[in-house]
Write a protein that holds these residues in place. Structure first.
Motif, PDB file in Angstrom:
ATOM      1  N   LYS A  66       0.819  -1.212   0.000  1.00 46.07           N
ATOM      2  CA  LYS A  66       0.000   0.000   0.000  1.00 46.07           C
ATOM      3  C   LYS A  66       0.861   1.274   0.000  1.00 46.07           C
ATOM      4  O   LYS A  66       0.610   2.187  -0.783  1.00 46.07           O
ATOM      5  N   SER A  67       1.879   1.289   0.874  1.00 42.25           N
ATOM      6  CA  SER A  67       2.712   2.497   0.951  1.00 42.25           C
ATOM      7  C   SER A  67       3.498   2.705  -0.332  1.00 42.25           C
ATOM      8  O   SER A  67       3.692   3.844  -0.786  1.00 42.25           O
ATOM      9  N   THR A  68       3.940   1.597  -0.916  1.00 39.13           N
ATOM     10  CA  THR A  68       4.666   1.696  -2.184  1.00 39.13           C
ATOM     11  C   THR A  68       3.768   2.320  -3.251  1.00 39.13           C
ATOM     12  O   THR A  68       4.186   3.216  -3.994  1.00 39.13           O
ATOM     13  N   ALA A 187      -3.226   9.996   1.986  1.00 39.73           N
ATOM     14  CA  ALA A 187      -3.106   9.816   3.426  1.00 39.73           C
ATOM     15  C   ALA A 187      -2.758   8.363   3.721  1.00 39.73           C
ATOM     16  O   ALA A 187      -3.561   7.473   3.478  1.00 39.73           O
ATOM     17  N   ASP A 188      -1.532   8.156   4.228  1.00 41.77           N
ATOM     18  CA  ASP A 188      -1.061   6.799   4.511  1.00 41.77           C
ATOM     19  C   ASP A 188      -1.319   6.484   5.984  1.00 41.77           C
ATOM     20  O   ASP A 188      -0.601   6.947   6.856  1.00 41.77           O
ATOM     21  N   GLU A 189      -2.377   5.730   6.242  1.00 44.99           N
ATOM     22  CA  GLU A 189      -2.812   5.391   7.606  1.00 44.99           C
ATOM     23  C   GLU A 189      -2.875   6.624   8.501  1.00 44.99           C
ATOM     24  O   GLU A 189      -2.238   6.691   9.542  1.00 44.99           O
ATOM     25  N   PRO A 190      -3.688   7.615   8.142  1.00 41.78           N
ATOM     26  CA  PRO A 190      -3.707   8.875   8.897  1.00 41.78           C
ATOM     27  C   PRO A 190      -4.258   8.696  10.307  1.00 41.78           C
ATOM     28  O   PRO A 190      -4.012   9.534  11.162  1.00 41.78           O
TER      29      PRO A 190
HETATM   30 MG    MG Z   1       2.684   1.107   4.862  1.00 43.44          MG
END
Ligand code: MG
Ligand code: ADP
Length: 667
Positions: A66-68, A187-190
């Motif tokens: 997901k972050s990638t 938003a990455d796991e905000p």
């Molecule tokens: Mg991640």
């Protein structure tokens, strides 16, 4: 409305109608990481398109990519293969500046751990990215205030992150994402670090932004409760999309054309930020890390002060010796025994009083002062002192410009009568008369012969070689030869010429005369000019030596600057990553760091010069010979600038080339 800094010629002219393009489109994107020999496919053949105004939740277990995906969407990372288009523009074909401007204007990042700058206030954190879009300062301030109010942070503008709750910090970071009018919030796991109540508030905020402003929101979460709020849910597993609930088509339903047109896509580039803005950023960060700045300054200050003071002390020493020589006069010659081919073991018995008398008769000779010196012990009452004895004639004292503190000099009558008298230097007088008795008229025993003291000289201080010139006694030449030396040879004859212009001529005549008298050249004639030369040479060596020591300390100071700048970069990796992620260009970062280093060296250099001058004034007050001149301060100051430039540039380069993803993932 917000294209002040954009250059119309740099706009991409889209031939296709933008409204029919997906805003973000990934096509068969792969992203592979290599660690050693094995390859990790963080994204595998991912195709995804995002329409303007969507609110998408991306779900999946930890490590599913997901972050990638998020980093690729935000142009922080590039695909290994496949294409990624933003509003129809292939990202792989964009320049570094265009990518920076996409991060600056189009995307706004919200991170799990907020990524706020700890030493800046909420308002400053929000305003940070707007520096890079050339927003005027007043507008930066009002806009960050407005955003903070809008996000419910009224009254917290001047709080540092440590004084805010997690939910409040995350709202500050959302405001920061919005300051340049972002089209897309990534938003990455905000809510990952928030309690459920603040998590709900943050989510509500993102939904509201999506609904009211038409901001596209891509939200990563592993919480199904959070995902429920989204219009569209994408599931990832092992780098692949395993399900996609599809476009929600809500654009057609509840968003007006006007809202959308406000966000019509424009690709523009921004100039590098101005020199004054860079200076402002540099000063802000130097002030924020005051202790470290002061330590660096100290290194430079000491180095520069050392150069300034040591060079002046070296030059001062030289000046002092030269002054003494020139006080003797430039119209002097010195004739000494022993030529190039004469071995000098013990006394060299080649110059005699008869030679001296012959020299006195040479045309152009004003005065001669023959002398003969040795060491002896002087005794007076219970005291004795070992010093130097010199047989002299009356012209000796005026030729050296020496003065009496009491009594009289040796005169011609003393020479004629072989008088047992002596004039003594102040050190000898103090040693033989420690109780402060008046020495004049007293007797001193030397080689069992009594001499009467007729004069005491004023103190003369140390010689060029550091020898005490006051530990001598002077006896009439005739008496000394008869009673002390037992021979009539001389140590040296000083010749004063009537006029400096005659110096060369007299020198040649004396050489000729003595050659005739001796048959061999067993003597040497030197003038003051060659003496000055010899002294200058030794003193210059000393100055160079002092200068070298000082230069080394300056170098150490410079290495200190480099060291601190490197530490600085490592410590501030997160900040640099953040600045790049929010749209700073590498050249902006480069400039900020280079200016920081340069500023430290300018301030340190100036303070070092000041300190050096203060030290010199102090030394001068203590009667140390110092020579002020412009060269050492100018040299030291420009060296410190150079040091700042060289040693500041390498770490700055390193800072500018940092990978923002790795920098941001560090803690
Ligand atoms: Mg991640
Ligand atoms: P998620 O955000 O879904 O937890 P990531 O996108 O961070 O997952 O990571 C996906 C996979 O890629 C993981 O196996 C991770 O170890 C790997 N990965 C991510 N970044 C790197 C990197 N810079 N170097 C090597 N492997 C990486």
């Amino acid at each position: 409305m917000d294209s002040k800094a954009s250059n119309p010629s740099q706009h991409f002219q889209n031939t296709e109608d933008q409204s029919e393009q997906p805003l973000l489109a990934l096509d068969a994107v792969c992203r592979a990481f290599h660690s050693g020999s094995n390859e990790v496919r963080a994204m595998n053949n991912v195709s995804l398109s995002v329409q303007r105004g969507e609110l998408i939740a991306i779900m999946g277990q930890s490590g599913s990519g997901k972050s990638t995906l998020m980093n690729i969407l935000g142009c922080l990372d590039t695909p290994t293969s496949g294409t990624y288009k933003v509003a129809g523009h292939d990202v792989s074909k964009l320049s570094t500046d265009e990518l920076s401007s996409l991060r600056l204007k189009t995307f706004g990042f919200v991170f799990q751990r907020y990524q706020l700058l700890n030493n800046q206030t909420a308002a400053e954190n929000v305003a940070m990215p707007s520096v890079y879009s050339h927003m005027p300062k007043a507008q930066r301030q009002t806009r960050s205030q407005e955003l903070l109010h809008q996000l419910g942070l009224e009254g917290r503008e001047h709080h540092k992150p440590s004084e805010l709750s997690g939910g409040q910090q995350q709202r500050v970071s959302i405001a920061r994402a919005l300051i340049n009018g972002a089209d897309v919030i990534l938003a990455d796991e905000p809510t990952g670090a928030l309690d459920s109540v603040s998590g709900q508030q943050v989510l509500a905020l993102l939904k509201q932004l999506n609904r009211d402003n038409g901001t596209t929101v891509v939200l990563i979460t592993h919480d199904p409760e959070v995902a429920r709020h989204a219009d569209r849910i994408v599931h990832m597993k092992d780098g692949e999309i395993i399900s996609d609930s599809g476009h929600s088509n809500k654009n057609d339903n509840n968003q007006s054309e006007t809202t959308l047109s406000q966000h019509s896509f424009k690709l523009e580039t921004f100039d590098r930020i101005g020199i004054f803005t860079s200076l402002y950023l540099a000063v802000t960060s130097l002030r924020a890390n005051l202790f470290r700045t002061l330590l660096t300054l100290l290194g430079i200050i000491i180095g520069v002060a050392a150069v300034v003071s040591m060079m002046a002390i070296g030059d001062g020493g030289k000046q002092q010796v030269l002054d003494r020589i020139s006080a003797m006069g430039t119209n002097l010659l010195q004739v000494s025994p022993g030529g190039r081919n004469i071995r000098s073991s013990g006394d060299i018995a080649t110059l005699s009083m008869a030679d001296a008398e012959a020299i006195a008769a040479v045309h152009g000779v004003d005065l001669i002062a023959p002398e003969r010196e040795s060491r002896s012990t002087f005794r007076q009452g219970a005291y004795d002192y070992s010093g130097r004895i010199r047989g002299v004639t009356p012209p000796y004292f005026p030729m050296r410009d020496w003065h009496l503190s009491q009594g009289v000099f040796i005169d011609e009558a003393d020479i004629q009568s072989f008088a047992s008298v002596m004039v003594m230097g102040s050190t000898v007088a103090e040693a033989l008369f420690p109780d402060g008795d008046n020495p004049i008229g007293k007797q001193v025993l030397m080689n069992s012969t009594p001499y009467q003291i007729i004069g005491v000289l004023k103190p003369k201080g140390a010689s060029a070689g550091g020898r005490d010139m006051d530990d001598e006694v002077y006896v009439p030449m005739s008496t000394a030869q008869l009673k002390f030396f037992g021979s009539e040879y001389l140590s040296i004859i000083t010749v004063k010429v009537t006029d400096t212009s005659l110096l060369g001529q007299v020198e040649a005549q004396i050489t000729q005369l003595l050659k005739e008298r001796h048959g061999v050249e067993d003597f040497r004639v030197r003038n003051t000019a060659s003496l000055v030369e010899a002294v200058t040479e030794t003193q210059d060596t000393l100055t160079v030596l002092l200068g070298a020591v000082a230069a080394i300390s300056l170098l150490v100071g410079g290495i200190g600057v480099m060291n601190i700048m490197l530490v600085n970069v490592s410590e501030r990796r997160r900040e640099i990553g953040l600045r790049i992620a929010t749209g700073a260009k590498p050249s902006d970062i480069l400039r900020q760091f280079a200016i920081e280093a340069l500023l430290v060296c300018i301030i340190g250099g100036a303070m070092g010069v000041a300190l050096g001058l203060i030290v010199l004034l102090g030394l001068k007050a203590l009667n140390v010979a110092v020579a002020f001149s412009l060269t050492p301060p100018v040299l030291a100051f420009s060296t410190s600038l150079l040091v700042g430039w060289i040693f500041g540039y390498a770490p700055a380069r390193k800072a500018a080339s940092l990978n923002p993803i790795t920098a941001l993932s560090e803690e």
